[in-house]
Design a protein around this motif. Structure first.
Motif, short mmCIF file in Angstrom:
data_model
loop_
_atom_site.label_atom_id
_atom_site.label_comp_id
_atom_site.label_asym_id
_atom_site.label_seq_id
_atom_site.Cartn_x
_atom_site.Cartn_y
_atom_site.Cartn_z
N VAL A 72 1.13 -18.61 5.62
CA VAL A 72 2.69 -17.79 5.41
C VAL A 72 1.45 -16.55 5.64
O VAL A 72 2.07 -15.14 6.10
N LEU A 73 0.55 -16.01 5.81
CA LEU A 73 -0.52 -15.02 6.43
C LEU A 73 -0.01 -13.72 7.43
O LEU A 73 -0.26 -12.75 7.05
N ALA A 74 0.23 -15.03 8.45
CA ALA A 74 0.53 -14.82 9.57
C ALA A 74 1.96 -13.62 9.48
O ALA A 74 1.94 -12.53 10.65
N GLY A 75 2.77 -13.73 8.72
CA GLY A 75 3.69 -13.83 8.31
C GLY A 75 3.64 -11.26 8.44
O GLY A 75 4.66 -10.81 8.87
N LEU A 76 2.89 -11.22 8.03
CA LEU A 76 1.99 -10.17 7.86
C LEU A 76 1.79 -8.91 9.00
O LEU A 76 1.74 -8.24 8.86
N PHE A 77 1.46 -10.32 10.07
CA PHE A 77 1.37 -9.07 11.15
C PHE A 77 2.20 -8.83 12.00
O PHE A 77 2.12 -8.14 13.51
N HIS A 78 3.42 -9.41 12.00
CA HIS A 78 4.58 -9.35 13.18
C HIS A 78 5.57 -8.73 13.05
O HIS A 78 5.28 -7.89 11.46
N PRO A 79 5.37 -7.82 13.48
CA PRO A 79 6.52 -7.01 13.85
C PRO A 79 8.08 -6.79 13.02
O PRO A 79 8.58 -8.24 13.27
N SER A 80 8.54 -6.03 12.42
CA SER A 80 7.92 -5.13 11.56
C SER A 80 6.60 -5.22 10.36
O SER A 80 7.49 -5.52 9.70
N ASP A 81 6.01 -4.23 10.72
CA ASP A 81 4.96 -5.00 9.97
C ASP A 81 5.01 -4.12 8.53
O ASP A 81 6.37 -2.93 8.51
N PRO A 82 5.02 -4.18 7.65
CA PRO A 82 4.94 -3.47 5.78
C PRO A 82 4.73 -1.82 6.64
O PRO A 82 6.21 -0.22 5.97
N GLU A 83 3.78 -1.02 7.42
CA GLU A 83 4.33 0.29 7.32
C GLU A 83 5.27 1.33 8.37
O GLU A 83 6.34 2.03 7.09
N SER A 84 5.84 0.00 9.13
CA SER A 84 6.36 0.07 9.65
C SER A 84 8.12 0.06 9.66
O SER A 84 8.96 1.01 9.64
N ALA A 85 8.58 -0.89 8.80
CA ALA A 85 9.77 -0.99 8.24
C ALA A 85 10.31 -0.41 6.83
O ALA A 85 10.46 0.38 6.60
N HIS A 86 8.57 0.25 6.25
CA HIS A 86 9.17 1.66 5.56
C HIS A 86 9.41 2.81 5.69
O HIS A 86 10.61 3.50 5.60
N SER A 87 8.98 3.33 7.47
CA SER A 87 9.38 4.39 8.09
C SER A 87 11.05 4.09 8.52
O SER A 87 11.33 5.17 8.62
N THR A 88 10.57 3.36 8.83
CA THR A 88 12.31 2.86 9.99
C THR A 88 13.72 3.26 8.19
O THR A 88 14.65 3.87 8.81
N VAL A 89 12.74 2.69 7.79
CA VAL A 89 13.85 2.06 6.75
C VAL A 89 14.74 3.41 5.66
O VAL A 89 14.99 4.59 5.16
N ALA A 90 12.79 4.72 5.78
CA ALA A 90 13.26 5.83 4.52
C ALA A 90 13.86 6.73 5.49
O ALA A 90 14.72 8.18 5.60
N ALA A 91 13.58 6.42 6.96
CA ALA A 91 14.31 7.62 7.88
C ALA A 91 15.76 7.19 8.23
O ALA A 91 16.75 8.03 8.04
N ALA A 92 16.49 6.10 8.05
CA ALA A 92 17.23 5.45 7.84
C ALA A 92 18.22 6.07 6.36
O ALA A 92 19.75 6.17 6.58
N TRP A 93 18.08 6.21 5.93
CA TRP A 93 18.08 6.64 4.38
C TRP A 93 17.59 8.52 4.14
O TRP A 93 18.78 9.29 3.77
N LEU A 94 16.28 8.80 4.42
CA LEU A 94 16.71 10.17 4.35
C LEU A 94 16.57 11.83 5.59
O LEU A 94 15.89 12.07 5.58
N GLY A 95 15.99 10.59 7.23
CA GLY A 95 16.66 11.73 8.40
C GLY A 95 15.02 11.71 8.37
O GLY A 95 14.56 10.96 7.89
N PRO A 96 14.39 11.22 9.72
CA PRO A 96 13.63 11.95 10.31
C PRO A 96 13.02 12.59 9.03
O PRO A 96 13.19 13.94 9.09
N VAL A 97 11.35 12.59 9.88
CA VAL A 97 10.76 13.80 9.00
C VAL A 97 10.92 15.21 9.79
O VAL A 97 10.68 14.92 11.71
N ASP A 98 10.05 16.03 9.36
CA ASP A 98 10.58 17.13 9.58
C ASP A 98 9.40 17.94 10.45
O ASP A 98 8.10 17.15 10.65
N SER A 99 9.93 18.38 12.05
CA SER A 99 8.90 18.42 13.00
C SER A 99 7.91 19.71 13.13
O SER A 99 8.23 20.77 12.19
#
Length: 392
Positions: A365-392
């Motif tokens: 079950v540990l292998a699941g943590l390494f497949h895309p989307s990893d936790p960081e990517s998943a949270h970034s994607t969800v945050a962007a969907a709800w909050l919009g992109p980070v200001d440049s």
């Protein structure tokens, strides 16, 4: 066949009957111990037509949808997680072919025909240090005068390494006038492909997801299936890969979670407390722990079924699609890990032995943590969907 309420049960009985799964489960311990590919499992899955479950009936397949394939992969993972994860990578390409064909794009018809004829397709996308995944590549894709491409680079985690016949991959074309372009193509086994024998891991050992070196291997022009701009891209092949990969991957780890509960329940019913003389299934703390596991697991199959049906039905979630898909993968793997952790506590010290089924599930079950989307990517994607992109 068309999807219906009885379709998952029909598919399970047809492609993964109980006796077949028991043979897989019996082999799984040996495959893990010896760090080998489950050749016998693959042979039986081929005989059952499993490699073509997502191929249309008109092309020699079963004509199932992603929702039915998800249920089957959950079932297969409950018997042999590494076998399920390895076959997942083949099913990803047949699933992408279905997603594209459902949207009027027939460029992967050869994948469907090949799967029906017994070809095994591997997934050559992952690269060391490439957190862009589908949006970039360190593999060089060099255009040739006849429309073919020569690929040079290194892919990691190439499941099915000993047995694949066709490798679906991507690379970056930086020399064409319209470049840079991400190039998706398929290459056959040849002397220009070197598979390292380097798969010695904690778990999921039967996948044999070895490193693959590409030394100018050529994808013929008719196997160059898509050229898209690098970076985030709504192109159908990007959506197809992302959706099928995340849903079927989540299905595998959901299947592991269910099996962990089953093993924990069986163990609790067999173990007897010296203190009370009753089985552990009567202990209120054990009952609470198993209930907690079940409550966590129960949320996953309905989500998988709903999102898989939406992909099959061409539902439009717009900008939320990638957040939804990242979310189900993240929830499935983190929930599965938590459930297995709890199951180990229920089962006690016997699960700490490497030969125990729960011990193997704990590592797998540990292998699941390494497949895309990893936790960081998943949270970034969800945050962007709800909050919009980070200001440049």
């Amino acid at each position: 066949m068309t999807a219906s309420a009885s379709a998952p049960a029909f598919a399970a009985a047809t492609f993964l009957p109980d006796d077949l799964l028991e043979r897989f489960r019996e082999r799984a311990a040996r495959v893990d111990r010896d760090n080998v590919f489950p050749d016998e499992d693959l042979a039986e899955l081929k005989d059952a037509g499993y490699l073509a479950i997502l191929v249309p009936q008109a092309l020699g397949g079963a004509g199932l949808g992603l929702a039915e394939a998800s249920v089957l992969q959950q079932r297969l993972a409950g018997a042999a997680p590494a076998t399920a994860l390895a076959i997942n990578m083949h099913l990803v390409w047949t699933g992408v072919a279905k997603v594209l064909a459902d949207r009027g794009i027939e460029t992967l018809r050869f994948v469907q025909e090949g799967a029906a004829a017994g070809e095994v397709f591997a997934f050559g996308i992952s690269e060391a240090g490439n957190d862009l995944v589908l949006f970039g590549s360190d593999t060089d894709a060099a255009p040739q005068p006849d429309g073919s491409y020569a690929f040079t680079g290194t892919k990691i985690f190439t499941s099915l390494a000993p047995v694949w016949t066709q490798l679906g991959l991507h690379g970056l074309d930086t020399t064409s006038p319209d470049g840079p372009q991400m190039v998706y193509a398929f290459v056959p086994r040849s002397d220009a492909v070197v598979t390292r024998d380097d798969w010695d891991t904690v778990g999921m050992r039967g996948t044999q997801s070895r490193t693959t070196e590409l030394h100018g291997v050529v994808a013929p022009a008719d196997r160059v299936v898509r050229r898209v701009a690098p970076g985030p891209n709504p192109d159908p092949i990007v959506f197809g890969i992302f959706s099928v990969f995340e849903l079927l991957l989540a299905s595998v780890y959901t299947g592991i979670a269910r099996r962990a509960i089953e093993v924990a329940v069986a163990t609790a019913k067999k173990r007897t407390s010296k203190k009370t003389g009753a089985t552990y299934s009567q202990d209120p703390d054990i009952r609470w722990r198993i209930a907690e596991m079940a409550l966590a697991y129960d949320a996953l199959p309905p989500q998988l079924a709903s999102l898989s049906r939406d992909v099959d039905a061409l539902a439009d979630h717009g900008a939320q699609w990638f957040a939804l898909l990242s979310g189900i993968k993240h929830r499935a793997v983190t929930t599965a890990k938590r459930v297995v952790d709890e199951a180990v506590l229920v089962a006690g010290g016997s699960s700490y032995f490497s030969g125990s089924e729960l011990g193997r599930l704990y590592r797998d079950v540990l292998a699941g943590l390494f497949h895309p989307s990893d936790p960081e990517s998943a949270h970034s994607t969800v945050a962007a969907a709800w909050l919009g992109p980070v200001d440049s």
